[in-house]
Design a protein around this motif. Structure first.
Motif, PDB file in Angstrom:
ATOM      1  N   SER A  41      -3.687 -63.929 -70.730  1.00  0.00           N
ATOM      2  CA  SER A  41      -3.091 -62.882 -71.568  1.00  0.00           C
ATOM      3  C   SER A  41      -2.767 -63.418 -72.952  1.00  0.00           C
ATOM      4  N   LEU A  42      -2.236 -64.629 -73.021  1.00  0.00           N
ATOM      5  CA  LEU A  42      -1.930 -65.231 -74.320  1.00  0.00           C
ATOM      6  C   LEU A  42      -3.191 -65.407 -75.158  1.00  0.00           C
ATOM      7  N   ALA A  43      -4.287 -65.747 -74.480  1.00  0.00           N
ATOM      8  CA  ALA A  43      -5.525 -66.024 -75.205  1.00  0.00           C
ATOM      9  C   ALA A  43      -6.319 -64.772 -75.546  1.00  0.00           C
ATOM     10  N   TYR A  44      -6.309 -63.768 -74.677  1.00  0.00           N
ATOM     11  CA  TYR A  44      -7.253 -62.659 -74.833  1.00  0.00           C
ATOM     12  C   TYR A  44      -6.646 -61.258 -74.905  1.00  0.00           C
ATOM     13  N   ALA A  45      -5.357 -61.085 -74.658  1.00  0.00           N
ATOM     14  CA  ALA A  45      -4.817 -59.728 -74.498  1.00  0.00           C
ATOM     15  C   ALA A  45      -4.022 -59.227 -75.701  1.00  0.00           C
ATOM     16  N   ASP A  46      -4.208 -59.828 -76.852  1.00  0.00           N
ATOM     17  CA  ASP A  46      -3.563 -59.369 -78.085  1.00  0.00           C
ATOM     18  C   ASP A  46      -2.056 -59.164 -77.934  1.00  0.00           C
ATOM     19  N   GLY A  47      -1.373 -60.131 -77.333  1.00  0.00           N
ATOM     20  CA  GLY A  47       0.076 -60.074 -77.218  1.00  0.00           C
ATOM     21  C   GLY A  47       0.607 -59.258 -76.061  1.00  0.00           C
ATOM     22  N   LYS A  48      -0.268 -58.702 -75.241  1.00  0.00           N
ATOM     23  CA  LYS A  48       0.171 -57.920 -74.082  1.00  0.00           C
ATOM     24  C   LYS A  48      -0.131 -58.714 -72.817  1.00  0.00           C
ATOM     25  N   TYR A  49       0.631 -58.408 -71.763  1.00  0.00           N
ATOM     26  CA  TYR A  49       0.393 -59.079 -70.493  1.00  0.00           C
ATOM     27  C   TYR A  49      -0.655 -58.296 -69.716  1.00  0.00           C
ATOM     28  N   SER A  50      -1.706 -58.986 -69.327  1.00  0.00           N
ATOM     29  CA  SER A  50      -2.766 -58.376 -68.528  1.00  0.00           C
ATOM     30  C   SER A  50      -2.755 -59.064 -67.163  1.00  0.00           C
ATOM     31  N   SER A  51      -2.181 -58.391 -66.176  1.00  0.00           N
ATOM     32  CA  SER A  51      -1.992 -58.999 -64.859  1.00  0.00           C
ATOM     33  C   SER A  51      -3.297 -59.221 -64.110  1.00  0.00           C
ATOM     34  N   VAL A  52      -4.268 -58.355 -64.341  1.00  0.00           N
ATOM     35  CA  VAL A  52      -5.586 -58.491 -63.713  1.00  0.00           C
ATOM     36  C   VAL A  52      -6.653 -58.083 -64.722  1.00  0.00           C
ATOM     37  N   VAL A  53      -7.868 -58.450 -64.434  1.00  0.00           N
ATOM     38  CA  VAL A  53      -9.001 -58.038 -65.256  1.00  0.00           C
ATOM     39  C   VAL A  53      -9.147 -56.513 -65.117  1.00  0.00           C
ATOM     40  N   PRO A  54      -9.368 -55.793 -66.228  1.00  0.00           N
ATOM     41  CA  PRO A  54      -9.462 -54.332 -66.148  1.00  0.00           C
ATOM     42  C   PRO A  54     -10.458 -53.827 -65.089  1.00  0.00           C
ATOM     43  N   GLY A  55     -11.571 -54.513 -64.933  1.00  0.00           N
ATOM     44  CA  GLY A  55     -12.557 -54.090 -63.931  1.00  0.00           C
ATOM     45  C   GLY A  55     -12.005 -54.103 -62.525  1.00  0.00           C
ATOM     46  N   MET A  56     -11.072 -54.995 -62.262  1.00  0.00           N
ATOM     47  CA  MET A  56     -10.460 -55.059 -60.928  1.00  0.00           C
ATOM     48  C   MET A  56      -9.558 -53.850 -60.705  1.00  0.00           C
ATOM     49  N   SER A  57      -8.805 -53.456 -61.738  1.00  0.00           N
ATOM     50  CA  SER A  57      -7.967 -52.252 -61.630  1.00  0.00           C
ATOM     51  C   SER A  57      -8.824 -51.026 -61.336  1.00  0.00           C
ATOM     52  N   GLU A  58      -9.956 -50.942 -62.023  1.00  0.00           N
ATOM     53  CA  GLU A  58     -10.879 -49.822 -61.794  1.00  0.00           C
ATOM     54  C   GLU A  58     -11.422 -49.856 -60.374  1.00  0.00           C
ATOM     55  N   GLN A  59     -11.809 -51.024 -59.910  1.00  0.00           N
ATOM     56  CA  GLN A  59     -12.382 -51.159 -58.571  1.00  0.00           C
ATOM     57  C   GLN A  59     -11.389 -50.731 -57.489  1.00  0.00           C
ATOM     58  N   PHE A  60     -10.117 -51.108 -57.646  1.00  0.00           N
ATOM     59  CA  PHE A  60      -9.126 -50.822 -56.616  1.00  0.00           C
ATOM     60  C   PHE A  60      -8.336 -49.551 -56.870  1.00  0.00           C
ATOM     61  N   GLY A  61      -8.624 -48.858 -57.952  1.00  0.00           N
ATOM     62  CA  GLY A  61      -8.027 -47.544 -58.192  1.00  0.00           C
ATOM     63  C   GLY A  61      -6.696 -47.557 -58.909  1.00  0.00           C
ATOM     64  N   SER A  62      -6.024 -48.680 -58.948  1.00  0.00           N
ATOM     65  CA  SER A  62      -4.769 -48.773 -59.687  1.00  0.00           C
ATOM     66  C   SER A  62      -4.477 -50.238 -59.986  1.00  0.00           C
ATOM     67  N   GLU A  63      -3.664 -50.440 -61.006  1.00  0.00           N
ATOM     68  CA  GLU A  63      -3.323 -51.805 -61.381  1.00  0.00           C
ATOM     69  C   GLU A  63      -2.476 -52.470 -60.301  1.00  0.00           C
ATOM     70  N   ILE A  64      -1.530 -51.745 -59.717  1.00  0.00           N
ATOM     71  CA  ILE A  64      -0.647 -52.348 -58.716  1.00  0.00           C
ATOM     72  C   ILE A  64      -1.421 -52.778 -57.467  1.00  0.00           C
ATOM     73  N   THR A  65      -2.387 -51.984 -57.057  1.00  0.00           N
ATOM     74  CA  THR A  65      -3.203 -52.378 -55.903  1.00  0.00           C
ATOM     75  C   THR A  65      -4.016 -53.622 -56.239  1.00  0.00           C
ATOM     76  N   ALA A  66      -4.582 -53.643 -57.445  1.00  0.00           N
ATOM     77  CA  ALA A  66      -5.367 -54.800 -57.876  1.00  0.00           C
ATOM     78  C   ALA A  66      -4.486 -56.051 -57.944  1.00  0.00           C
ATOM     79  N   VAL A  67      -3.268 -55.920 -58.445  1.00  0.00           N
ATOM     80  CA  VAL A  67      -2.348 -57.053 -58.525  1.00  0.00           C
ATOM     81  C   VAL A  67      -2.007 -57.549 -57.121  1.00  0.00           C
TER      82      VAL A  67
END
Length: 149
Positions: free
Chosen positions: A27-53
């Motif tokens: 997140s520090l390197a690639y997320a422009d100051g925001k916390y990215s708990s999982v790769v966006p594609g994983m959130s899409e695959q599992f239907g929600s960010e919390i499930t992916a996390v």
């Protein structure tokens, strides 16, 4: 076997901790100051960010547990160092590749898998070489101390 199981249980929280540390560093390197708990594609695959996390949490823990349990391979004196290394590498690859695929840590293609495996192999060999050098130096010191007596 008991030793491997105990190490695996200890390795689970270590794997989770390392997984979260990597998500923070990514997140520090690639997320422009925001916390990215999982790769966006994983959130899409599992239907929600919390499930992916949750899935990533479990998979990182399982990976840590498996790697910790596999450390028992190094204590099998019936195997040569080459055999121990080959078995450990093969089992490590079998564990990490499906997890990396599921967590979208690699491109979902044969090319992506091969690149990921290549990077993994380079990291594995580097760590192996450092550990070999450390243990070789320790053995030389022990032998030198024994020869003094």
């Amino acid at each position: 076997m008991k030793k491997a199981l105990l190490r695996g249980l200890i390795g689970f929280p270590i794997g989770v901790t390392i997984g979260y540390a990597i998500s923070i560093l990514s997140s520090l390197a690639y997320a422009d100051g925001k916390y990215s708990s999982v790769v966006p594609g994983m959130s899409e695959q599992f239907g929600s960010e919390i499930t992916a996390v949750a899935v990533q949490f479990i998979l990182c823990g399982l990976m840590g547990g498996a790697f910790a349990a596999m450390s028992a391979i190094w204590e099998n004196d019936r195997l040569s160092l080459a055999a121990q290394s080959a078995i450990n590498f093969a089992l490590s690859a079998v564990v990490i590749l499906p997890i990396a695929y599921t967590c979208h840590w690699m491109e979902h293609s044969l090319r992506g898998a091969l690149i990921y495996l290549g990077v993994f192999a380079c990291i594995y060999v580097s760590i192996w070489a450092v550990m070999y050098s450390v243990y070789r130096a320790r053995i030389r010191k022990i032998n030198a101390d024994l020869n003094k007596e």
